[in-house]
Design a protein around this motif. Structure first.
Motif, PDB file in Angstrom:
ATOM      1  N   ALA A  48       0.829  -1.204   0.000  1.00 56.81           N
ATOM      2  CA  ALA A  48       0.000   0.000   0.000  1.00 56.81           C
ATOM      3  C   ALA A  48       0.868   1.261   0.000  1.00 56.81           C
ATOM      4  O   ALA A  48       0.545   2.258  -0.633  1.00 56.81           O
ATOM      5  N   SER A  49       2.026   1.190   0.674  1.00 55.39           N
ATOM      6  CA  SER A  49       2.857   2.391   0.818  1.00 55.39           C
ATOM      7  C   SER A  49       3.708   2.656  -0.424  1.00 55.39           C
ATOM      8  O   SER A  49       4.319   3.721  -0.530  1.00 55.39           O
ATOM      9  N   LEU A  50       3.752   1.707  -1.364  1.00 56.55           N
ATOM     10  CA  LEU A  50       4.587   1.853  -2.565  1.00 56.55           C
ATOM     11  C   LEU A  50       6.028   2.189  -2.213  1.00 56.55           C
ATOM     12  O   LEU A  50       6.658   3.027  -2.849  1.00 56.55           O
ATOM     13  N   SER A  51       6.519   1.553  -1.152  1.00 59.76           N
ATOM     14  CA  SER A  51       7.916   1.839  -0.797  1.00 59.76           C
ATOM     15  C   SER A  51       8.805   0.768  -1.418  1.00 59.76           C
ATOM     16  O   SER A  51       8.523  -0.426  -1.298  1.00 59.76           O
ATOM     17  N   PHE A  52       9.832   1.240  -2.110  1.00 55.67           N
ATOM     18  CA  PHE A  52      10.753   0.321  -2.770  1.00 55.67           C
ATOM     19  C   PHE A  52      12.159   0.541  -2.236  1.00 55.67           C
ATOM     20  O   PHE A  52      12.484   1.642  -1.774  1.00 55.67           O
ATOM     21  N   THR A  53      12.983  -0.497  -2.332  1.00 59.01           N
ATOM     22  CA  THR A  53      14.364  -0.341  -1.883  1.00 59.01           C
ATOM     23  C   THR A  53      15.096   0.570  -2.879  1.00 59.01           C
ATOM     24  O   THR A  53      14.616   0.793  -3.993  1.00 59.01           O
ATOM     25  N   LYS A  54      16.271   1.038  -2.433  1.00 60.36           N
ATOM     26  CA  LYS A  54      17.072   1.912  -3.301  1.00 60.36           C
ATOM     27  C   LYS A  54      17.409   1.182  -4.610  1.00 60.36           C
ATOM     28  O   LYS A  54      17.351   1.751  -5.690  1.00 60.36           O
ATOM     29  N   ARG A  55      17.715  -0.106  -4.459  1.00 61.40           N
ATOM     30  CA  ARG A  55      18.101  -0.870  -5.644  1.00 61.40           C
ATOM     31  C   ARG A  55      16.910  -1.014  -6.603  1.00 61.40           C
ATOM     32  O   ARG A  55      17.047  -0.894  -7.813  1.00 61.40           O
ATOM     33  N   GLU A  56      15.710  -1.252  -6.030  1.00 60.88           N
ATOM     34  CA  GLU A  56      14.516  -1.361  -6.883  1.00 60.88           C
ATOM     35  C   GLU A  56      14.234  -0.039  -7.592  1.00 60.88           C
ATOM     36  O   GLU A  56      13.878  -0.020  -8.778  1.00 60.88           O
TER      37      GLU A  56
ATOM     38  N   LEU B 149      -2.726  -1.053  -8.915  1.00 59.15           N
ATOM     39  CA  LEU B 149      -3.006   0.192  -9.640  1.00 59.15           C
ATOM     40  C   LEU B 149      -2.098   1.326  -9.161  1.00 59.15           C
ATOM     41  O   LEU B 149      -1.683   2.172  -9.961  1.00 59.15           O
ATOM     42  N   GLY B 150      -1.772   1.326  -7.857  1.00 55.44           N
ATOM     43  CA  GLY B 150      -0.842   2.340  -7.346  1.00 55.44           C
ATOM     44  C   GLY B 150       0.501   2.208  -8.052  1.00 55.44           C
ATOM     45  O   GLY B 150       1.089   3.207  -8.500  1.00 55.44           O
ATOM     46  N   ALA B 151       0.975   0.979  -8.179  1.00 53.16           N
ATOM     47  CA  ALA B 151       2.258   0.758  -8.865  1.00 53.16           C
ATOM     48  C   ALA B 151       2.140   1.116 -10.342  1.00 53.16           C
ATOM     49  O   ALA B 151       3.051   1.721 -10.924  1.00 53.16           O
ATOM     50  N   ALA B 152       1.015   0.777 -10.945  1.00 53.00           N
ATOM     51  CA  ALA B 152       0.832   1.061 -12.380  1.00 53.00           C
ATOM     52  C   ALA B 152       0.877   2.575 -12.625  1.00 53.00           C
ATOM     53  O   ALA B 152       1.503   3.038 -13.588  1.00 53.00           O
ATOM     54  N   ARG B 153       0.256   3.339 -11.728  1.00 51.79           N
ATOM     55  CA  ARG B 153       0.262   4.800 -11.910  1.00 51.79           C
ATOM     56  C   ARG B 153       1.674   5.368 -11.711  1.00 51.79           C
ATOM     57  O   ARG B 153       2.114   6.253 -12.444  1.00 51.79           O
ATOM     58  N   MET B 154       2.387   4.796 -10.731  1.00 55.93           N
ATOM     59  CA  MET B 154       3.761   5.253 -10.514  1.00 55.93           C
ATOM     60  C   MET B 154       4.617   4.971 -11.759  1.00 55.93           C
ATOM     61  O   MET B 154       5.403   5.810 -12.196  1.00 55.93           O
ATOM     62  N   LEU B 155       4.402   3.798 -12.352  1.00 56.15           N
ATOM     63  CA  LEU B 155       5.195   3.428 -13.536  1.00 56.15           C
ATOM     64  C   LEU B 155       4.837   4.329 -14.729  1.00 56.15           C
ATOM     65  O   LEU B 155       5.707   4.718 -15.508  1.00 56.15           O
ATOM     66  N   ARG B 156       3.559   4.648 -14.831  1.00 53.51           N
ATOM     67  CA  ARG B 156       3.158   5.588 -15.897  1.00 53.51           C
ATOM     68  C   ARG B 156       3.873   6.924 -15.681  1.00 53.51           C
ATOM     69  O   ARG B 156       4.419   7.505 -16.617  1.00 53.51           O
ATOM     70  N   ASP B 157       3.889   7.393 -14.428  1.00 51.08           N
ATOM     71  CA  ASP B 157       4.524   8.686 -14.150  1.00 51.08           C
ATOM     72  C   ASP B 157       6.031   8.642 -14.426  1.00 51.08           C
ATOM     73  O   ASP B 157       6.647   9.671 -14.701  1.00 51.08           O
ATOM     74  N   LEU B 158       6.624   7.463 -14.321  1.00 51.69           N
ATOM     75  CA  LEU B 158       8.058   7.331 -14.631  1.00 51.69           C
ATOM     76  C   LEU B 158       8.294   7.290 -16.143  1.00 51.69           C
ATOM     77  O   LEU B 158       9.432   7.307 -16.597  1.00 51.69           O
TER      78      LEU B 158
END
Ligand SMILES: Cc1cc2nc3c(=O)[nH]c(=O)nc-3n(C[C@H](O)[C@H](O)[C@H](O)COP(=O)(O)O)c2cc1C
Length: 319
Positions: free
Chosen positions: A39-47, A74-83
């Motif tokens: 839910a927090s969309l927290s990824f490691t530095k390497r990710e 969907l949260g991850a999908a939106r983040m990937l779109r923004d990237l």
């Protein structure tokens, strides 16, 4: 005919994809090892590095998401779109026990009703074209007909099918019959994935499946990084090229990782590249025992000096 590089966690990260893309033609898309959003969309530095546009500049990379909660997906999908990504892939194939026990990866195939609810919610709001990579079921091949009917109901951009069950992991043979059925039934392209380790394997497969839209190659292409080029009619790999690939990988890892991590990763990569070489086993044993950069570099140079490239280079699965 499309050739894709399979996602391989622990191997085909951003550094690997970049070096491969620079040196070897023929791969249309590089599927990225999965990210597993919370839910927090927290990824490691390497990710985060692996996903960053800088690390993927010039590489047609497709991120892959492993999730069972549509909101996390969907949260991850939106983040990937923004990237800046223009396409994403859903992992319904990972057979690892820790993943399937949570109902994710191939584990999601156990409960078709829950999977349909997940896909309804995802497709209602997905911001990017979505492809899927799946197995033919989790526990039993009897799950396949229902799974196929379910997948083709949704507007996936394409379906990468590894026709084994999750339970089989990589044992037994993948089932071409399921691939043929999926191709006949699906309104979108179906891409074969599984056990194509040489150009001859790929040509034979394409001979048996005329008009197949694409192949995804994993272990065979980590073993023989020129595999896509060769399948498309280009030269096979030679020793100087293989050494150049190895050296470029090591150099690039050292730019972004500490030496000990870079050496660890090169040990893993050599576990595959070693299948491409006729080499003195003693040299590989010595290489595996090295932990520091100097020892590793010397051991790799000695191994390459006494090796020749096999014809054809071929990954050999564990018995
Ligand atoms: C070490 C390893 C890591 C993998 N990681 C992933 C992954 O992150 N996502 C995924 O969909 N498949 C993953 N796979 C599966 C591969 O993408 C591919 O489906 C599998 O290796 C079969 O293809 P091949 O016979 O051409 O190797 C992994 C496989 C291996 C061996």
């Amino acid at each position: 005919m499309k050739l894709y590089f399979a996602p391989m966690e622990g191997f085909t990260d951003a550094v690997f994809r970049r070096v491969h893309r620079r040196m070897f033609p023929g791969v249309e898309k590089y599927f990225m090892p999965f990210i597993s959003p919370s839910a927090s969309l927290s990824f490691t530095k390497r990710e985060m590095y692996d996903l960053s546009p800088e690390a993927n500049a010039g590489v047609p990379a497709v991120p892959q998401i492993l999730a069972k909660d549509p909101e996390h997906f969907l949260g991850a999908a939106r983040m990937l779109r923004d990237l800046g990504y223009t396409e994403i892939n859903l992992n319904l194939g990972c057979p690892s026990g820790t993943v399937t026990a949570k109902g994710k990866g191939a584990g999601a195939l156990r409960d078709p009703d829950a999977l349909a609810r997940f896909l309804d919610a995802v497709f209602a709001a997905c911001p990017l074209p979505l492809s899927v990579k799946s197995r033919i079921g989790m526990d039993d091949e009897g799950e396949w007909p229902q799974l196929m009917r379910l997948v083709i109901r949704y507007p996936f951009s394409e379906w990468i099918l590894h026709p084994r069950t999750g339970r089989e992991q990589y044992r037994f043979s993948p089932r071409p019959l399921c691939f043929d059925q999926a191709r006949r039934a699906a309104p979108f392209p179906v891409i074969w994935n599984g056990d194509l380790f040489t150009a001859r394997d790929a040509w034979d497969f394409l001979g048996d499946h005329p008009g197949a839209e694409g192949l995804m190659l994993g272990r065979g292409m980590v073993t023989n990084p020129a595999l896509a080029r060769e399948i498309l009619g280009g030269e096979g790999i030679n020793l100087p090229e293989l050494i150049a690939f190895h050296d470029a990988l090591l150099r690039e890892y050292l730019r972004v990782w500490p030496a000990s991590a870079a050496v660890g990763r090169m040990h893993a990569v050599m576990g595959y590249l070693g299948f491409a070489l006729d080499h003195p086993p003693k040299r590989m044993r010595v290489l595996r025992q090295t932990t520091d950069l100097e020892g590793y570099t010397d051991a790799a140079a000695a191994l390459f000096r006494e090796s020749r490239v096999l014809s054809p280079p071929r990954f050999v699965p564990p018995a």
